[in-house]
Write a protein that holds these residues in place. Structure first.
Motif, PDB file in Angstrom:
ATOM      1  N   MET A   1     -12.176  -1.222   1.729  1.00  0.00           N
ATOM      2  CA  MET A   1     -12.304  -0.334   2.881  1.00  0.00           C
ATOM      3  C   MET A   1     -10.917   0.086   3.400  1.00  0.00           C
ATOM      4  O   MET A   1     -10.640   1.265   3.586  1.00  0.00           O
ATOM      5  N   ALA A   2     -10.040  -0.915   3.606  1.00  0.00           N
ATOM      6  CA  ALA A   2      -8.704  -0.626   4.126  1.00  0.00           C
ATOM      7  C   ALA A   2      -7.959   0.297   3.175  1.00  0.00           C
ATOM      8  O   ALA A   2      -7.280   1.249   3.603  1.00  0.00           O
ATOM      9  N   PHE A   3      -8.111   0.050   1.866  1.00  0.00           N
ATOM     10  CA  PHE A   3      -7.431   0.880   0.873  1.00  0.00           C
ATOM     11  C   PHE A   3      -7.936   2.322   0.955  1.00  0.00           C
ATOM     12  O   PHE A   3      -7.141   3.267   0.921  1.00  0.00           O
ATOM     13  N   CYS A   4      -9.248   2.481   1.075  1.00  0.00           N
ATOM     14  CA  CYS A   4      -9.825   3.832   1.123  1.00  0.00           C
ATOM     15  C   CYS A   4      -9.318   4.585   2.353  1.00  0.00           C
ATOM     16  O   CYS A   4      -8.985   5.780   2.270  1.00  0.00           O
ATOM     17  N   VAL A   5      -9.267   3.887   3.490  1.00  0.00           N
ATOM     18  CA  VAL A   5      -8.798   4.532   4.720  1.00  0.00           C
ATOM     19  C   VAL A   5      -7.333   4.941   4.571  1.00  0.00           C
ATOM     20  O   VAL A   5      -6.939   6.068   4.915  1.00  0.00           O
ATOM     21  N   ALA A   6      -6.529   4.032   4.016  1.00  0.00           N
ATOM     22  CA  ALA A   6      -5.101   4.334   3.844  1.00  0.00           C
ATOM     23  C   ALA A   6      -4.924   5.492   2.871  1.00  0.00           C
ATOM     24  O   ALA A   6      -4.135   6.414   3.128  1.00  0.00           O
ATOM     25  N   ALA A   7      -5.662   5.457   1.733  1.00  0.00           N
ATOM     26  CA  ALA A   7      -5.538   6.534   0.739  1.00  0.00           C
ATOM     27  C   ALA A   7      -5.972   7.867   1.348  1.00  0.00           C
ATOM     28  O   ALA A   7      -5.325   8.895   1.137  1.00  0.00           O
ATOM     29  N   ASP A   9      -5.820   8.775   4.491  1.00  0.00           N
ATOM     30  CA  ASP A   9      -4.798   9.245   5.423  1.00  0.00           C
ATOM     31  C   ASP A   9      -3.578   9.799   4.677  1.00  0.00           C
ATOM     32  O   ASP A   9      -3.005  10.815   5.067  1.00  0.00           O
ATOM     33  N   LEU A  10      -3.177   9.099   3.610  1.00  0.00           N
ATOM     34  CA  LEU A  10      -2.003   9.567   2.856  1.00  0.00           C
ATOM     35  C   LEU A  10      -2.303  10.884   2.144  1.00  0.00           C
ATOM     36  O   LEU A  10      -1.443  11.771   2.076  1.00  0.00           O
ATOM     37  N   LEU A  11      -3.516  11.010   1.626  1.00  0.00           N
ATOM     38  CA  LEU A  11      -3.886  12.266   0.961  1.00  0.00           C
ATOM     39  C   LEU A  11      -3.938  13.412   1.967  1.00  0.00           C
ATOM     40  O   LEU A  11      -3.521  14.534   1.674  1.00  0.00           O
ATOM     41  N   ALA A  12      -4.430  13.116   3.185  1.00  0.00           N
ATOM     42  CA  ALA A  12      -4.478  14.154   4.216  1.00  0.00           C
ATOM     43  C   ALA A  12      -3.060  14.590   4.589  1.00  0.00           C
ATOM     44  O   ALA A  12      -2.798  15.767   4.859  1.00  0.00           O
ATOM     45  N   ARG A  13      -2.131  13.628   4.572  1.00  0.00           N
ATOM     46  CA  ARG A  13      -0.759  13.942   4.988  1.00  0.00           C
ATOM     47  C   ARG A  13       0.031  14.640   3.874  1.00  0.00           C
ATOM     48  O   ARG A  13       0.795  15.555   4.111  1.00  0.00           O
ATOM     49  N   THR A  16      -1.370  14.925  -2.333  1.00  0.00           N
ATOM     50  CA  THR A  16      -1.628  14.110  -3.530  1.00  0.00           C
ATOM     51  C   THR A  16      -0.812  12.821  -3.421  1.00  0.00           C
ATOM     52  O   THR A  16       0.183  12.753  -2.677  1.00  0.00           O
ATOM     53  N   LEU A  17      -1.198  11.825  -4.219  1.00  0.00           N
ATOM     54  CA  LEU A  17      -0.418  10.578  -4.228  1.00  0.00           C
ATOM     55  C   LEU A  17       0.952  10.814  -4.875  1.00  0.00           C
ATOM     56  O   LEU A  17       1.922  10.150  -4.522  1.00  0.00           O
ATOM     57  N   GLU A  18       1.029  11.749  -5.813  1.00  0.00           N
ATOM     58  CA  GLU A  18       2.335  12.051  -6.407  1.00  0.00           C
ATOM     59  C   GLU A  18       3.287  12.587  -5.331  1.00  0.00           C
ATOM     60  O   GLU A  18       4.440  12.169  -5.246  1.00  0.00           O
ATOM     61  N   LYS A  19       2.787  13.489  -4.499  1.00  0.00           N
ATOM     62  CA  LYS A  19       3.649  14.039  -3.436  1.00  0.00           C
ATOM     63  C   LYS A  19       4.039  12.943  -2.451  1.00  0.00           C
ATOM     64  O   LYS A  19       5.145  12.940  -1.916  1.00  0.00           O
ATOM     65  N   CYS A  20       3.116  12.027  -2.218  1.00  0.00           N
ATOM     66  CA  CYS A  20       3.432  10.885  -1.341  1.00  0.00           C
ATOM     67  C   CYS A  20       4.569  10.073  -1.953  1.00  0.00           C
ATOM     68  O   CYS A  20       5.519   9.702  -1.273  1.00  0.00           O
ATOM     69  N   PHE A  21       4.482   9.809  -3.267  1.00  0.00           N
ATOM     70  CA  PHE A  21       5.532   9.044  -3.947  1.00  0.00           C
ATOM     71  C   PHE A  21       6.854   9.809  -3.902  1.00  0.00           C
ATOM     72  O   PHE A  21       7.901   9.254  -3.562  1.00  0.00           O
ATOM     73  N   LEU A  22       6.799  11.103  -4.213  1.00  0.00           N
ATOM     74  CA  LEU A  22       8.031  11.904  -4.273  1.00  0.00           C
ATOM     75  C   LEU A  22       8.695  12.045  -2.903  1.00  0.00           C
ATOM     76  O   LEU A  22       9.914  12.160  -2.807  1.00  0.00           O
ATOM     77  N   ARG A  38       9.071   2.415  -0.996  1.00  0.00           N
ATOM     78  CA  ARG A  38       8.614   3.327   0.058  1.00  0.00           C
ATOM     79  C   ARG A  38       7.145   3.698  -0.153  1.00  0.00           C
ATOM     80  O   ARG A  38       6.395   3.859   0.813  1.00  0.00           O
ATOM     81  N   PHE A  39       6.734   3.828  -1.407  1.00  0.00           N
ATOM     82  CA  PHE A  39       5.332   4.154  -1.714  1.00  0.00           C
ATOM     83  C   PHE A  39       4.425   2.999  -1.256  1.00  0.00           C
ATOM     84  O   PHE A  39       3.397   3.221  -0.602  1.00  0.00           O
ATOM     85  N   ALA A  40       4.822   1.782  -1.578  1.00  0.00           N
ATOM     86  CA  ALA A  40       4.023   0.618  -1.161  1.00  0.00           C
ATOM     87  C   ALA A  40       4.001   0.516   0.362  1.00  0.00           C
ATOM     88  O   ALA A  40       2.959   0.242   0.968  1.00  0.00           O
ATOM     89  N   ARG A  41       5.137   0.763   0.983  1.00  0.00           N
ATOM     90  CA  ARG A  41       5.202   0.698   2.457  1.00  0.00           C
ATOM     91  C   ARG A  41       4.329   1.779   3.092  1.00  0.00           C
ATOM     92  O   ARG A  41       3.729   1.565   4.148  1.00  0.00           O
ATOM     93  N   ALA A  42       4.253   2.936   2.431  1.00  0.00           N
ATOM     94  CA  ALA A  42       3.405   4.014   2.964  1.00  0.00           C
ATOM     95  C   ALA A  42       1.961   3.528   3.050  1.00  0.00           C
ATOM     96  O   ALA A  42       1.264   3.779   4.039  1.00  0.00           O
ATOM     97  N   PHE A  43       1.510   2.805   2.020  1.00  0.00           N
ATOM     98  CA  PHE A  43       0.142   2.269   2.055  1.00  0.00           C
ATOM     99  C   PHE A  43       0.014   1.169   3.106  1.00  0.00           C
ATOM    100  O   PHE A  43      -0.991   1.091   3.812  1.00  0.00           O
TER     101      PHE A  43
END
Ligand code: SF4
Length: 193
Positions: A1-7, A9-13, A16-22, A38-43
């Motif tokens: 559940m926590a992972f889905c919520v975090a993913a 939010d990050l996708l909304a921001r 894509t996860l690639e853009k989040c990483f970049l 930084r990617f791990a911290r974002a999650f």
């Protein structure tokens, strides 16, 4: 559940996860560690639902996102990067913005034992530095894509084609005998007799 919520939010921001990483990859030619951190911290920081519900992040959730700066091998995160970045099978190659030359090998027990056997590392502990050391040795063979050897190293052990010891049946067809300490020790013992 926590992972889905975090993913979510990050996708909304980021889109894509690639853009989040970049977004956290401030040195695209440098080592991958700071960007992965930084990617791990974002999650971890996106996990506000869990923090509000429990007053802290669950251990299980934190376990999904180890930080390279802590020094662990971060095997799952590095494997995820391998899938996303490498452009050859068995990987997906969906992230064109990251060079495969920057990847580090995901070290599990099979890769660890094979790497010790054939001299890719002498480290005792499976950690980030071991991943760097093994990758640096593999980069001598292919600097553009050192992690391409991961599948072979891992699956040789998993398939039972190496028992992590000299074996009269399994070892003779192995192409790594010339660099394998198990084989070389056995040969030395045999000559002394
Ligand atoms: S020679 Fe034997 S122990 Fe060494 S890597 Fe090959 S199969 Fe494994």
């Amino acid at each position: 559940m926590a992972f889905c919520v975090a993913a979510r939010d990050l996708l909304a921001r980021h889109g894509t996860l690639e853009k989040c990483f970049l977004a956290g990859d401030t040195d695209p030619r440098g080592p991958i560690g700071p960007a992965l951190e930084r990617f791990a911290r974002a999650f971890l920081e996106a996990d506000l639902h869990e923090v509000f519900a429990r007053g802290r992040r669950s251990r299980g959730y934190r376990h999904l996102f180890p930080l390279p700066s802590v020094g662990g091998p971060c095997k799952r995160l590095l494997l995820f990067l391998r899938w996303m970045v490498r452009r050859e099978a068995p990987d997906f190659g969906l992230w064109a913005g990251v060079s495969p030359a920057r990847l580090l090998i995901p070290v599990d027990t099979h890769v660890e034992n094979m790497s010790r056997a054939i001299g890719l590392t002498r480290r005792r502990s499976r950690n980030w530095r071991m991943a760097e050391e093994i990758t640096a040795r593999l980069a001598v063979l292919d600097p553009a894509d050192p992690v391409k050897y991961d599948f072979a190293l891992c699956h040789t052990r998993m398939a039972g084609d190496c028992l992590d010891r000299r074996d009269a049946v399994v070892c003779p067809p192995c192409g790594l005998r010339g660099v394998c300490r198990h084989w070389k020790r056995g040969e030395a013992r045999r000559r002394r007799r």
